[in-house]
Design a protein around this motif. Structure first.
Motif, PDB file in Angstrom:
ATOM      1  N   ARG A  60       0.840  -1.185   0.000  1.00 13.33           N
ATOM      2  CA  ARG A  60       0.000   0.000   0.000  1.00 13.33           C
ATOM      3  C   ARG A  60       0.878   1.239   0.000  1.00 13.33           C
ATOM      4  O   ARG A  60       1.796   1.356   0.813  1.00 13.33           O
ATOM      5  N   ASP A  66      -0.488   4.768  -0.339  1.00 11.72           N
ATOM      6  CA  ASP A  66      -1.075   5.891   0.389  1.00 11.72           C
ATOM      7  C   ASP A  66      -2.508   5.580   0.761  1.00 11.72           C
ATOM      8  O   ASP A  66      -2.984   4.457   0.591  1.00 11.72           O
ATOM      9  N   ASP A  67      -3.205   6.595   1.286  1.00 16.93           N
ATOM     10  CA  ASP A  67      -4.513   6.363   1.881  1.00 16.93           C
ATOM     11  C   ASP A  67      -5.681   6.560   0.934  1.00 16.93           C
ATOM     12  O   ASP A  67      -6.827   6.618   1.372  1.00 16.93           O
ATOM     13  N   MET A  68      -5.459   6.648  -0.386  1.00 19.19           N
ATOM     14  CA  MET A  68      -6.595   6.826  -1.292  1.00 19.19           C
ATOM     15  C   MET A  68      -7.654   5.706  -1.165  1.00 19.19           C
ATOM     16  O   MET A  68      -8.850   6.041  -1.201  1.00 19.19           O
ATOM     17  N   PRO A  69      -7.327   4.407  -1.122  1.00 18.32           N
ATOM     18  CA  PRO A  69      -5.998   3.828  -1.050  1.00 18.32           C
ATOM     19  C   PRO A  69      -5.328   3.700  -2.423  1.00 18.32           C
ATOM     20  O   PRO A  69      -6.003   3.557  -3.433  1.00 18.32           O
ATOM     21  N   PRO A  94     -10.979   2.742  -4.582  1.00 20.83           N
ATOM     22  CA  PRO A  94      -9.549   2.665  -4.877  1.00 20.83           C
ATOM     23  C   PRO A  94      -9.316   2.567  -6.379  1.00 20.83           C
ATOM     24  O   PRO A  94     -10.175   2.099  -7.126  1.00 20.83           O
ATOM     25  N   ARG A 126     -13.604  -3.605   0.286  1.00 23.91           N
ATOM     26  CA  ARG A 126     -12.371  -2.852   0.098  1.00 23.91           C
ATOM     27  C   ARG A 126     -11.217  -3.849   0.001  1.00 23.91           C
ATOM     28  O   ARG A 126     -11.164  -4.822   0.762  1.00 23.91           O
ATOM     29  N   ASP A 144      -8.078  -5.963   0.601  1.00 20.82           N
ATOM     30  CA  ASP A 144      -7.276  -6.277   1.785  1.00 20.82           C
ATOM     31  C   ASP A 144      -6.035  -7.016   1.302  1.00 20.82           C
ATOM     32  O   ASP A 144      -6.108  -8.176   0.876  1.00 20.82           O
ATOM     33  N   ARG A 204      -6.464  16.216  -4.679  1.00 20.71           N
ATOM     34  CA  ARG A 204      -5.348  16.753  -3.892  1.00 20.71           C
ATOM     35  C   ARG A 204      -4.359  17.344  -4.893  1.00 20.71           C
ATOM     36  O   ARG A 204      -3.349  16.737  -5.238  1.00 20.71           O
TER      37      ARG A 204
END
Length: 325
Positions: free
Chosen positions: A52, A54-57, A106, A135, A137, A312
């Protein structure tokens, strides 16, 4: 002779060794695996590469193996065990830009270099590989396997010849009647076929005419296609046929039969046409909506791209066509 294929996927980036010939034989050392063609070693190497970013994720992985470019992705295929598309697109000399506006899912960037096709860089929304609401994993073997299928589901992309393609939701579409004996592919798989096999807009349009499309399971779609030589066209299905429209801007209005005044009545279409002197990413910012998930500008001359996720705008990822530089 081409070097061994590498496809790099990531939710944003993925790399992979890939053979895209239809119905390729199952590799030695692997049980029949449907759409993906991987040995046990290739599966293990792919799974070990996932991480992973970043947190987008935003995820990254290297996909090793081959795939059947024409086979459908069924629920049964995606469940194999593993140890509104409201968008804005434009083309202008040397650049192809697009906002993908949809649910907060994502995404994945795919770098692909098939041995019998063109190298490409593309984007996919990987939520369509999972049951609703799920989501990814990375600790789950089955989720890692599902993510590998993103190579077959690009929503936009560019290949080494400077061909770029992107889709958007169409208000309405009436597909032609099926042609007996013709392969049926999904609305995103046709983009993979174009990226792998077409170098120009005329070649891409000719390729689209050789397949029957199926929009089942998703919205109706239309497409913007452009190439390095400066050609561009919108492909939209209406009146039971494939229509090619001379345009280089695309939002979510019906293009077939629309005059210029009708098109300009759409705010985002009008802003795109008026933005000739505006820097490409800034133009995408102007037409962004609250649900814009990614904004990407493909450089058709240099085979690079810049992408912003989740609006962003100060954080820009630089991408190359090849993960190897």
């Amino acid at each position: 002779m081409r070097t061994p294929a590498v496809v790099m996927l990531s939710v944003l980036i993925l790399t992979a060794s890939v053979a895209c010939a239809p119905a390729a034989p199952t590799p030695s050392g692997a049980a029949p695996q449907g759409v993906l063609r991987q040995t046990e070693d290739q599966i293990a190497r792919t799974a070990a590469s996932l991480r992973r970013l970043d947190d987008m994720p935003l995820f990254e992985m290297t996909y090793h193996g081959g795939y059947d470019v024409e086979a459908p992705l069924t629920d049964a295929e995606l469940a194999r065990k593993g140890d509104g598309w409201a968008c804005s697109l434009f083309h202008r000399p040397g650049e192809f830009g697009r906002n993908f506006d949809w649910d907060p899912n994502p995404a994945m960037v795919i770098h692909s270099r098939p041995p019998d096709g063109y190298a490409s860089l593309s984007l996919a929304d990987v939520s369509y590989l999972f049951p609703p609401g799920a989501r990814p994993d990375l600790s789950a073997a089955q989720d890692r396997r599902r993510l590998a299928h993103a190579v077959l589901t690009p929503f936009d992309g560019m290949n080494e010849k400077g061909l770029a393609v992107g889709l958007a939701q169409a208000p309405d579409a009436r597909l032609p009647a099926r042609t007996q004996g013709r392969t049926v592919v999904s609305g995103v798989r046709i983009i993979r076929l174009m990226l792998d096999r077409a170098a120009t807009v005329p070649e891409a349009i000719d390729l689209m005419r050789r397949y029957d499309l199926d929009f089942t399971g998703g919205p109706q779609l239309h497409y913007l296609i452009a190439d390095r030589a400066g050609r561009a066209a919108v492909v939209e299905y209406a009146d039971g046929r494939m229509n090619v429209i001379d345009d280089r801007y695309l939002t979510n209005i019906t293009m077939y039969g629309a005059d210029r005044a009708t098109k300009l009545a759409d705010r985002r279409y009008r802003l795109l046409t008026e933005g000739g002197g505006t820097e490409a990413m800034e133009l995408l910012k102007r037409v962004a909506q609250h649900h814009t998930r990614w904004s990407i500008v493909y450089d058709l001359e240099n085979a690079t791209a810049k992408i912003v996720t989740a609006q962003r705008w100060s954080r820009v990822h630089d991408l190359r066509l090849s993960a190897d530089g």
